[in-house]
Design a protein around this motif. Structure first.
Motif, short mmCIF file in Angstrom:
data_model
loop_
_atom_site.label_atom_id
_atom_site.label_comp_id
_atom_site.label_asym_id
_atom_site.label_seq_id
_atom_site.Cartn_x
_atom_site.Cartn_y
_atom_site.Cartn_z
N MET A 1 0.82 -1.21 0.00
CA MET A 1 0.00 0.00 0.00
C MET A 1 0.86 1.27 0.00
SD MET A 1 -3.01 1.13 2.64
CE MET A 1 -1.89 1.42 3.99
N LEU A 2 1.91 1.28 0.82
CA LEU A 2 2.79 2.45 0.88
C LEU A 2 3.50 2.68 -0.45
CD1 LEU A 2 4.62 2.50 4.33
CD2 LEU A 2 3.12 4.23 3.37
N CYS A 3 3.98 1.60 -1.06
CA CYS A 3 4.68 1.74 -2.33
C CYS A 3 3.74 2.21 -3.43
CB CYS A 3 5.33 0.41 -2.72
SG CYS A 3 6.73 -0.04 -1.68
N LYS A 4 2.50 1.77 -3.40
CA LYS A 4 1.51 2.21 -4.38
C LYS A 4 1.25 3.71 -4.24
CE LYS A 4 -3.24 1.39 -5.94
NZ LYS A 4 -4.48 0.61 -5.70
N LYS A 43 4.70 10.05 -7.22
CA LYS A 43 6.01 10.14 -7.87
C LYS A 43 7.13 10.37 -6.86
CE LYS A 43 4.08 11.80 -12.22
NZ LYS A 43 4.06 12.87 -13.25
N CYS A 44 7.08 9.54 -5.81
CA CYS A 44 8.03 9.66 -4.69
C CYS A 44 8.95 8.44 -4.65
CB CYS A 44 7.24 9.77 -3.39
SG CYS A 44 8.24 9.92 -1.90
N SER A 45 10.24 8.65 -4.54
CA SER A 45 11.20 7.55 -4.43
C SER A 45 10.99 6.80 -3.12
CB SER A 45 12.63 8.09 -4.47
OG SER A 45 12.88 8.76 -5.69
N TYR A 88 17.94 10.07 -4.61
CA TYR A 88 16.72 9.38 -5.04
C TYR A 88 16.80 7.86 -4.91
CZ TYR A 88 15.77 13.96 -7.05
OH TYR A 88 15.57 15.31 -7.22
N GLY A 89 17.87 7.36 -4.33
CA GLY A 89 17.98 5.92 -4.18
C GLY A 89 19.42 5.45 -4.20
#
Length: 348
Positions: free
Chosen positions: A35-38, A44-46, A338-339
């Motif tokens: 749910m959080l990743c969705k 549009k958040c990394s 960003y990652g």
């Protein structure tokens, strides 16, 4: 789903850098993770999934959502000859080892006191004192963070190598490890091939898993600084693996250099020893320094920044190349704005 009412990351990674994220959440189930990743994708958040943050260096502030993995399920079954442990990726690795030994389940004692979460173990193929994670891995369960589909990879499909796995490559992005399966034989035999452990043969009439566990914990505590007192990410560099031909040359020039022959004929050297021979113990760059007792460990000595760590690592790499013509590669993961970024390239 719990929301942490701040976005400071200092206490969520063991190097304790003063960095921040756009948001920080803790998740306790796979459904929460999906749910959080969705939601993050819609905004549009990394996204960065963290266990205990014991093997990461934040190069910058993280412009995205940090998800703290707190999936701590544990299920143990057995056959007549083996134990099968299904464990959530958010569990603490050392606490798992300790708990299993307490319950008479042996086989992980050589990997005691390795910092980090269970989910980090297959990514790094963690190892110590003659063992690696791949030796006990039955399977790894992963989830596709885009479509929510779950997959089970057997040990062969994980493509384990020295501090390497498929999770650093094919499944590096948009996938997360949610649980692992371990397989341990009931007919336990001690693994004493590592040099330090051979002394147990002469000092103990009966060697048990608890004996090995206590011995390794004592060694690691004496060598490695407590991250609660001194920020660090454990072993910073991989031990380099070189050809047998070049190892012979190193042996002629430096006969005291520790050498560990590999099955394929190559030879693994001690990165800590190489760094120590460059007289770098205690060397400091900005707020980052090399630990006085263990040259393989970089520490946050005085409010270090990610750039301090990179510059220090780059200097160490340069000095080792100059003296030994051997290139060190970071074992830790580097996290950019960003990652994850390529740690090897970052210190080139």
């Amino acid at each position: 789903m719990n929301y942490n009412h701040h976005n400071k990351l200092k206490k969520y990674h063991t190097f304790s850098l003063n960095v921040i994220a756009r948001a920080v959440y803790s998740i306790y189930s796979v459904n929460e993770l999906i749910m959080l990743c969705k939601n993050a994708r819609l905004n549009k958040c990394s996204v960065l999934l963290l266990g205990e943050g014991s093997n990461v260096i934040f190069v910058n502030n993280f412009d995205g959502l940090v998800i703290l993995n707190r999936i701590t399920s544990l299920n143990i079954t057995e056959s007549s000859i083996e134990w099968y442990i299904h464990v959530g990726s958010g569990n603490n690795w050392h606490k798992l080892v300790k708990k299993l030994i307490k319950n008479g389940i042996y086989g992980l004692e050589n990997m005691a006191f390795i910092p980090g979460s269970v989910g980090a173990a297959p990514i790094q193929n963690i190892g110590a004192y003659g063992m690696e994670f791949k030796d006990v891995c039955n399977y790894v369960d992963i989830i596709n963070l885009i479509n929510g589909k779950q997959y089970r990879l057997n040990s062969h499909e994980c493509e384990f190598g020295y501090r390497d796995s498929v999770f650093k490559h094919k499944y590096r992005e948009n996938f997360a490890i949610v649980s692992v399966g371990l397989k341990l034989k009931k007919l336990w035999k001690p693994i004493l091939t590592y040099s330090n452990l051979t002394s147990l043969i002469f000092t103990h009439t009966k060697i048990t898993a608890k004996t090995i566990f206590n011995f390794i914990c004592k060694i690691r505590k004496s060598k490695l600084p407590d991250p609660y007192l001194v920020g660090n990410a454990g072993s910073f560099f991989k031990n380099p693996v070189i050809s047998s031909k070049y190892a012979s040359k190193i042996n002629l020039l430096y006969p005291l250099c520790p050498k560990y022959p590999q099955i394929n004929g190559d030879v693994k050297l001690s990165a800590g020893w190489l760094i120590e021979q460059c007289n770098l113990k205690g060397y400091q760059y900005g707020g980052a320094a090399i630990h006085n007792n263990h040259a393989l460990v970089l520490i946050n000595k005085n409010n270090a920044t990610g750039k301090d760590v990179i510059n220090l690592a780059r200097y160490i790499k340069k000095k080792v190349i100059e003296k030994f013509d051997i290139k060190l590669e970071p074992e830790v993961r580097f996290i950019g704005k960003y990652g994850e970024i390529n740690a090897k390239d970052a210190i080139s």
